[in-house]
Design an enzyme around this catalytic site. Structure first.
Site, PDB file in Angstrom:
ATOM      1  N   HIS A  24      29.360   1.742  -0.810  1.00 42.97           N
ATOM      2  CA  HIS A  24      28.472   1.308  -1.893  1.00 42.97           C
ATOM      3  C   HIS A  24      27.035   1.209  -1.388  1.00 42.97           C
ATOM      4  O   HIS A  24      26.636   0.217  -0.780  1.00 42.97           O
ATOM      5  CB  HIS A  24      28.965  -0.037  -2.444  1.00 42.97           C
ATOM      6  CG  HIS A  24      28.298  -0.457  -3.723  1.00 42.97           C
ATOM      7  ND1 HIS A  24      28.994  -0.889  -4.830  1.00 42.97           N
ATOM      8  CD2 HIS A  24      26.999  -0.515  -4.084  1.00 42.97           C
ATOM      9  CE1 HIS A  24      28.161  -1.191  -5.799  1.00 42.97           C
ATOM     10  NE2 HIS A  24      26.925  -0.978  -5.368  1.00 42.97           N
ATOM     11  N   HIS A  26      23.033   2.701  -2.739  1.00 41.20           N
ATOM     12  CA  HIS A  26      22.276   3.457  -3.750  1.00 41.20           C
ATOM     13  C   HIS A  26      21.185   4.274  -3.078  1.00 41.20           C
ATOM     14  O   HIS A  26      20.371   3.732  -2.321  1.00 41.20           O
ATOM     15  CB  HIS A  26      21.630   2.503  -4.762  1.00 41.20           C
ATOM     16  CG  HIS A  26      22.619   1.781  -5.624  1.00 41.20           C
ATOM     17  ND1 HIS A  26      22.892   2.138  -6.927  1.00 41.20           N
ATOM     18  CD2 HIS A  26      23.424   0.716  -5.359  1.00 41.20           C
ATOM     19  CE1 HIS A  26      23.810   1.317  -7.438  1.00 41.20           C
ATOM     20  NE2 HIS A  26      24.144   0.448  -6.495  1.00 41.20           N
ATOM     21  N   ASP A  28      18.546   5.529  -4.428  1.00 40.93           N
ATOM     22  CA  ASP A  28      17.216   5.059  -4.852  1.00 40.93           C
ATOM     23  C   ASP A  28      16.976   3.606  -4.434  1.00 40.93           C
ATOM     24  O   ASP A  28      15.947   3.024  -4.765  1.00 40.93           O
ATOM     25  CB  ASP A  28      17.023   5.233  -6.369  1.00 40.93           C
ATOM     26  CG  ASP A  28      18.131   4.616  -7.218  1.00 40.93           C
ATOM     27  OD1 ASP A  28      19.293   4.511  -6.744  1.00 40.93           O
ATOM     28  OD2 ASP A  28      17.854   4.222  -8.363  1.00 40.93           O
ATOM     29  N   GLY A 186      23.656  -0.788 -13.426  1.00 46.78           N
ATOM     30  CA  GLY A 186      22.615  -1.322 -14.299  1.00 46.78           C
ATOM     31  C   GLY A 186      23.002  -2.730 -14.712  1.00 46.78           C
ATOM     32  O   GLY A 186      24.000  -3.277 -14.215  1.00 46.78           O
ATOM     33  N   HIS A 213      30.611  -0.787 -11.362  1.00 43.97           N
ATOM     34  CA  HIS A 213      29.944  -2.046 -11.012  1.00 43.97           C
ATOM     35  C   HIS A 213      30.498  -3.120 -11.939  1.00 43.97           C
ATOM     36  O   HIS A 213      30.276  -3.061 -13.155  1.00 43.97           O
ATOM     37  CB  HIS A 213      28.438  -1.945 -11.249  1.00 43.97           C
ATOM     38  CG  HIS A 213      27.657  -1.383 -10.112  1.00 43.97           C
ATOM     39  ND1 HIS A 213      27.610  -0.051  -9.832  1.00 43.97           N
ATOM     40  CD2 HIS A 213      26.863  -1.989  -9.178  1.00 43.97           C
ATOM     41  CE1 HIS A 213      26.817   0.153  -8.784  1.00 43.97           C
ATOM     42  NE2 HIS A 213      26.354  -1.005  -8.361  1.00 43.97           N
ATOM     43  N   GLU A 216      29.755  -8.785 -10.761  1.00 45.70           N
ATOM     44  CA  GLU A 216      28.602  -9.114  -9.919  1.00 45.70           C
ATOM     45  C   GLU A 216      27.785 -10.179 -10.638  1.00 45.70           C
ATOM     46  O   GLU A 216      27.787 -11.345 -10.251  1.00 45.70           O
ATOM     47  CB  GLU A 216      27.760  -7.849  -9.681  1.00 45.70           C
ATOM     48  CG  GLU A 216      26.475  -8.086  -8.910  1.00 45.70           C
ATOM     49  CD  GLU A 216      25.566  -6.852  -8.890  1.00 45.70           C
ATOM     50  OE1 GLU A 216      25.741  -5.960  -9.745  1.00 45.70           O
ATOM     51  OE2 GLU A 216      24.663  -6.809  -8.034  1.00 45.70           O
ATOM     52  N   ASP A 305      24.650  -1.936  -0.495  1.00 44.29           N
ATOM     53  CA  ASP A 305      24.070  -1.857  -1.835  1.00 44.29           C
ATOM     54  C   ASP A 305      22.699  -1.187  -1.779  1.00 44.29           C
ATOM     55  O   ASP A 305      22.601   0.006  -2.022  1.00 44.29           O
ATOM     56  CB  ASP A 305      23.994  -3.228  -2.509  1.00 44.29           C
ATOM     57  CG  ASP A 305      24.070  -3.142  -4.024  1.00 44.29           C
ATOM     58  OD1 ASP A 305      24.398  -2.056  -4.536  1.00 44.29           O
ATOM     59  OD2 ASP A 305      23.821  -4.155  -4.701  1.00 44.29           O
TER      60      ASP A 305
HETATM   61  O1  LIG Z   1      23.834  -4.123  -7.457  1.00 48.39           O
HETATM   62  C1  LIG Z   1      23.558  -3.432  -8.448  1.00 48.39           C
HETATM   63  N1  LIG Z   1      24.113  -3.724  -9.649  1.00 48.39           N
HETATM   64  C2  LIG Z   1      23.895  -2.978 -10.757  1.00 48.39           C
HETATM   65  N2  LIG Z   1      23.106  -1.895 -10.756  1.00 48.39           N
HETATM   66  C3  LIG Z   1      22.496  -1.575  -9.588  1.00 48.39           C
HETATM   67  C4  LIG Z   1      22.683  -2.308  -8.410  1.00 48.39           C
HETATM   68  N3  LIG Z   1      21.940  -1.737  -7.452  1.00 48.39           N
HETATM   69  C5  LIG Z   1      21.319  -0.695  -8.007  1.00 48.39           C
HETATM   70  N4  LIG Z   1      21.641  -0.584  -9.303  1.00 48.39           N
HETATM   71  C6  LIG Z   1      21.173   0.412 -10.273  1.00 48.39           C
HETATM   72  O2  LIG Z   1      21.788   1.659  -9.983  1.00 48.39           O
HETATM   73  C7  LIG Z   1      20.856   2.692 -10.231  1.00 48.39           C
HETATM   74  C8  LIG Z   1      21.310   3.990  -9.627  1.00 48.39           C
HETATM   75  O3  LIG Z   1      21.381   3.953  -8.240  1.00 48.39           O
HETATM   76  C9  LIG Z   1      19.561   2.094  -9.711  1.00 48.39           C
HETATM   77  O4  LIG Z   1      18.428   2.767 -10.221  1.00 48.39           O
HETATM   78  C10 LIG Z   1      19.674   0.654 -10.188  1.00 48.39           C
HETATM   79  O5  LIG Z   1      19.140   0.548 -11.500  1.00 48.39           O
HETATM   80 ZN   LIG Z   2      25.235  -1.447  -6.499  1.00 49.74          ZN
END
Ligand SMILES: O=c1[nH]cnc2c1ncn2[C@@H]1O[C@H](CO)[C@@H](O)[C@H]1O
Ligand SMILES: [Zn+2]
Length: 389
Positions: A24, A26, A28, A186, A213, A216, A305
């Site tokens: 997990h 991201h 970005d 998101g 997701h 959380e 994350d």
């Molecule tokens: O921990 C999280 N929980 C929910 N959404 C997330 C988390 N971290 C990042 N993103 C979302 O996932 C998109 C794609 O990678 C990111 O642009 C962010 O908006």
């Molecule tokens: Zn995430």
């Protein structure tokens, strides 16, 4: 001496060298601050809150440290803004693979939302192909630097948007070409996973894999929907499963129906301790549910994350856990094998990663450690610290 050896905590250098598996992370949320600054300059993005890399790194960590998932997510505006061209996507993805490899990650599934990278005219296919190219380039550079890593992509759909089916189809199209699964991310509250049931049903009909997701920022109903309505293979975070576990004063533990299901079915939990501290899902490392979930032998895994927003790495995450819960190399190996078992690549490939990479890596660290312990014993050291330098 033997018991002492086994309870000695791994040093940072050992944690860093230990083979680690990341499910997990991201794309970005993991850019190097200097790269954000560079690409912003090259592409004329002039909305960065800081233009000096170090200050920008601090800004991301502080802005993300808000106690709310919604505010945490606002920081992605800037990283997505500099990931809108083919060159930028290739660069960011290559650096991601390089950085993870340098941190001792041997297998990673890195996710991103293709729909967030279309602002300057790229198509969804072009986005996926650019990221794949970057990952392959990063793997190559890592190999040249003496590291071994394999990176698979997870395609994320944004849960507030309405493109999940389209992104699921994209994940299926590229399943034999760099993409190993699908995810939704998101803001969680107000956007239950069942909004995207069509995407999940499609992937199930295609025998494809997905994580969601869930659990959380929102609790048990979200986890329940993700598993029992959507059929998720893994839970992104899933940390709120703790709400269905009762610990009595005498230490007796009682699992509710959902927690029992998650443990019995070996549902992988993609736990991200530092991220949870920032979004308010946990108050401190010591209070993070990972301690109890590990004791109860849930299929728990350790993840980053968003390395940029949390200023973290896999080594940092494990170091926090080692210091907080006194985890040993055996615990680290347990988390790592859990993660490798839960990856979306084929079973035989997972098995060979476990047997040929993960276990030998930990065995080597243990034997070096025993050797050092024996030398230290001979030298009669007076150092009582359990964190051997
Ligand atoms: O921990 C999280 N929980 C929910 N959404 C997330 C988390 N971290 C990042 N993103 C979302 O996932 C998109 C794609 O990678 C990111 O642009 C962010 O908006
Ligand atoms: Zn995430």
């Amino acid at each position: 001496m033997t018991s002492e050896t086994h309870t000695t905590l791994p040093t940072r250098a050992q944690i860093q060298r230990a083979p680690k598996v990341l499910l997990h992370d991201h794309l970005d949320g993991g850019l190097r601050p200097a790269t954000v600054v560079d690409i912003a300059r090259e592409t004329g993005y002039d909305d960065l809150p800081e233009t000096e890399p170090e200050a920008l790194g601090v800004w991301f960590r502080e802005a993300a440290d808000s106690g709310s998932l919604e505010r945490y997510l606002e920081t992605f505006r800037h990283t997505c803004a500099v990931m809108q061209t083919r060159d930028a996507l290739v660069r960011v993805s290559a650096e991601c693979a390089e950085d993870l490899a340098a941190d001792g990650v041997v297998y990673a599934e890195v996710r991103y939302a293709p729909e967030q990278h279309l602002e300057q005219g790229l198509t969804l296919d072009e986005v996926v192909e650019a990221v794949n190219e970057g990952f392959r380039e990063g793997e190559r550079r890592a190999r040249e630097a003496g590291h071994r890593i394999r990176v698979g992509a997870l395609l994320t759909a944004m849960r507030h948007a309405a493109r999940a089916l389209e992104i699921a189809e994209l994940a299926n199209k590229y399943r034999d070409n760099g993409v190993v699964g699908f995810d939704i991310a998101g803001a969680e509250a107000g956007f239950p996973p069942t909004r995207h049931l069509d995407a999940f049903e499609y992937l199930k009909r295609e025998n494809n894999h997905f994580t969601i997701h869930a659990g959380e920022a929102f609790g048990l109903p979200s986890i329940w929907q993700a598993l029992q309505w959507c059929g998720a293979d893994r839970l992104g975070h899933g940390v709120r499963i703790i709400d269905d576990i009762k610990v009595a004063e005498d230490g007796t533990v009682e699992l509710g129906r959902l927690a029992a299901y998650v443990r019995d079915k070996r549902v992988p939990l993609e736990l991200c301790p530092s991220s949870n501290l920032q979004t308010g899902a946990a108050a401190s490392y010591a209070e993070h549910p990972i301690g109890l979930l590990r004791k109860l032998r849930f299929r728990a895994t350790v993840n980053t994350d968003n390395r940029l927003m949390s200023g973290t790495s896999m080594t940092d995450e494990f170091e926090h856990l080692v210091r907080t819960f006194e985890y040993t190399l055996d615990d680290m190996q347990w988390f790592t094998v859990n993660a490798m078992k839960s990856a979306f690549i084929p079973f035989d490939e997972r098995l060979s990663m476990i047997n040929d990479v993960v276990k030998p890596g930990y065995a080597e660290l243990r034997s070096q450690w025993l050797f050092r312990q024996a030398s230290a014993d001979r030298a009669v050291t007076s150092d009582s610290s359990r964190y051997l330098g």
